[in-house]
Write a protein that holds these residues in place. Structure first.
Motif, PDB file in Angstrom:
ATOM      1  N   GLU A 127      20.496  37.385  54.612  1.00 18.88           N
ATOM      2  CA  GLU A 127      21.290  37.373  55.841  1.00 18.88           C
ATOM      3  C   GLU A 127      22.284  36.210  55.829  1.00 18.88           C
ATOM      4  O   GLU A 127      23.434  36.361  56.243  1.00 18.88           O
ATOM      5  N   THR A 128      21.819  35.044  55.347  1.00 17.04           N
ATOM      6  CA  THR A 128      22.704  33.885  55.258  1.00 17.04           C
ATOM      7  C   THR A 128      23.879  34.175  54.330  1.00 17.04           C
ATOM      8  O   THR A 128      25.029  33.872  54.645  1.00 17.04           O
ATOM      9  N   LYS A 168      26.373  43.157  61.666  1.00 16.57           N
ATOM     10  CA  LYS A 168      24.956  43.194  61.275  1.00 16.57           C
ATOM     11  C   LYS A 168      24.189  44.150  62.179  1.00 16.57           C
ATOM     12  O   LYS A 168      24.498  44.349  63.351  1.00 16.57           O
ATOM     13  N   ALA A 183      16.607  44.355  52.822  1.00 18.01           N
ATOM     14  CA  ALA A 183      17.179  43.094  53.285  1.00 18.01           C
ATOM     15  C   ALA A 183      18.698  43.208  53.403  1.00 18.01           C
ATOM     16  O   ALA A 183      19.298  42.685  54.353  1.00 18.01           O
ATOM     17  N   ARG A 233      30.159  44.657  52.716  1.00 16.07           N
ATOM     18  CA  ARG A 233      30.180  44.536  54.167  1.00 16.07           C
ATOM     19  C   ARG A 233      31.263  45.472  54.695  1.00 16.07           C
ATOM     20  O   ARG A 233      32.447  45.294  54.391  1.00 16.07           O
ATOM     21  N   PRO A 286      14.650  37.966  53.128  1.00 20.07           N
ATOM     22  CA  PRO A 286      15.529  38.524  54.166  1.00 20.07           C
ATOM     23  C   PRO A 286      16.422  37.476  54.821  1.00 20.07           C
ATOM     24  O   PRO A 286      17.607  37.730  55.071  1.00 20.07           O
ATOM     25  N   ALA A 287      15.873  36.285  55.087  1.00 15.93           N
ATOM     26  CA  ALA A 287      16.662  35.223  55.716  1.00 15.93           C
ATOM     27  C   ALA A 287      17.755  34.740  54.782  1.00 15.93           C
ATOM     28  O   ALA A 287      18.893  34.479  55.206  1.00 15.93           O
ATOM     29  N   ASP A 342      19.444  45.391  56.531  1.00 11.45           N
ATOM     30  CA  ASP A 342      19.163  44.662  57.767  1.00 11.45           C
ATOM     31  C   ASP A 342      20.229  43.602  58.042  1.00 11.45           C
ATOM     32  O   ASP A 342      20.437  43.205  59.198  1.00 11.45           O
ATOM     33  N   ALA A 343      20.896  43.136  56.987  1.00 13.38           N
ATOM     34  CA  ALA A 343      21.947  42.129  57.141  1.00 13.38           C
ATOM     35  C   ALA A 343      23.317  42.766  57.372  1.00 13.38           C
ATOM     36  O   ALA A 343      24.333  42.078  57.395  1.00 13.38           O
ATOM     37  N   ALA A 378      24.999  37.143  53.480  1.00 17.91           N
ATOM     38  CA  ALA A 378      25.807  38.225  54.059  1.00 17.91           C
ATOM     39  C   ALA A 378      26.775  37.703  55.105  1.00 17.91           C
ATOM     40  O   ALA A 378      27.882  38.225  55.260  1.00 17.91           O
ATOM     41  N   ASP A 379      26.367  36.665  55.834  1.00 20.49           N
ATOM     42  CA  ASP A 379      27.233  36.080  56.861  1.00 20.49           C
ATOM     43  C   ASP A 379      28.523  35.523  56.264  1.00 20.49           C
ATOM     44  O   ASP A 379      29.521  35.360  56.972  1.00 20.49           O
TER      45      ASP A 379
END
Length: 235
Positions: free
Chosen positions: A131-132, A233, A188, A227, A127-128, A191-192, A134-135
């Motif tokens: 998220e990275t 997010k 994941a 996105r 997940p982390a 959530d992102a 996705a940013d």
């Protein structure tokens, strides 16, 4: 293994066979999403792309030939050295960097498309990591992930078969408990702040000696997320 990445009969032979399918899928999905003509040789022209865990550039280089502006990132300096040497020898312009996804995200890098191909099953915190990645996806942009499902079938084929019987990849390349189920990866993504817009299984056709898309996601599969232009997010 940096020196053997580009050897189609070496330790990365399976990845070389997988590459045409990855390229075809990325090209088709990107063309549909960004309203491009997939038949054009430079159909990805104008898109800035990031290849996370690029190795020696097996995927990055052909994407540049399709017109993309490419950043290839890998934390292993040896891989990046091999990638730069090959790109120089072939005359392909790729911005290779010995760095991590986290460092790129912290620097505020943004891309139309982020690729995490055959990487998710090697990270500590999925997940982390998602998220990275996705940013770094621009609003309206895409993210692709190719990985391996955590099933008994994947243990039999991706580890026992691929590593010990067929020896397609070196033993110890994968750990079954780090494989990721599609629903885990989809969660994941969501959530992102990403919308899952596509997913396909990938199987190896022994008779044709090639990889092909399938509805069977029990072992290898690919997921595409976007996105939204108006959403951030999920908090």
């Amino acid at each position: 293994m940096a020196a053997t990445w580009w050897d189609p009969k070496g330790p990365m032979a399976a990845l070389h066979k997988f590459n045409p399918l990855r390229l075809s899928y990325i090209r088709a999905q990107a063309a549909a999403h960004f309203d491009l003509d997939p038949k054009k040789l430079d159909c990805l022209k104008g898109l800035r792309m990031l290849d996370i865990g690029c190795g020696a550039g097996i995927l990055s280089e052909p994407l540049v030939r399709l017109g993309a502006s490419m950043v290839g990132a890998d934390p292993a300096e040896e891989n990046i050295e091999a990638a730069r040497a090959h790109a120089e020898a072939t005359g392909v312009s790729v911005d290779y960097r010995a760095t991590t996804a986290e460092a790129l995200a912290e620097a505020g890098e943004q891309f139309d498309i982020v690729l995490a191909m055959e990487v998710v099953e090697h990270v500590v915190d999925v997940p982390a990591f998602v998220e990275t990645c996705a940013d770094m996806v621009k609003p309206g942009g895409l993210i692709f992930a190719a990985t391996i499902n955590r099933t008994l079938k994947s243990f039999a084929l991706a580890i026992v078969g691929a590593e010990y019987v067929l020896r397609w990849v070196p033993r110890g390349t994968h750990q079954w408990d780090k494989f990721v189920k599609p629903e885990e990866l989809e969660l994941a993504f969501e959530d992102a702040g990403l919308d899952v817009i596509g997913e396909r299984g990938v199987i190896y056709n022994l008779i044709a000696d090639r990889w092909q898309l399938s509805s069977d996601m029990d072992v290898n599969y690919m997921v595409v997320g976007s996105r939204p232009k108006s959403k951030g997010k999920v908090s």
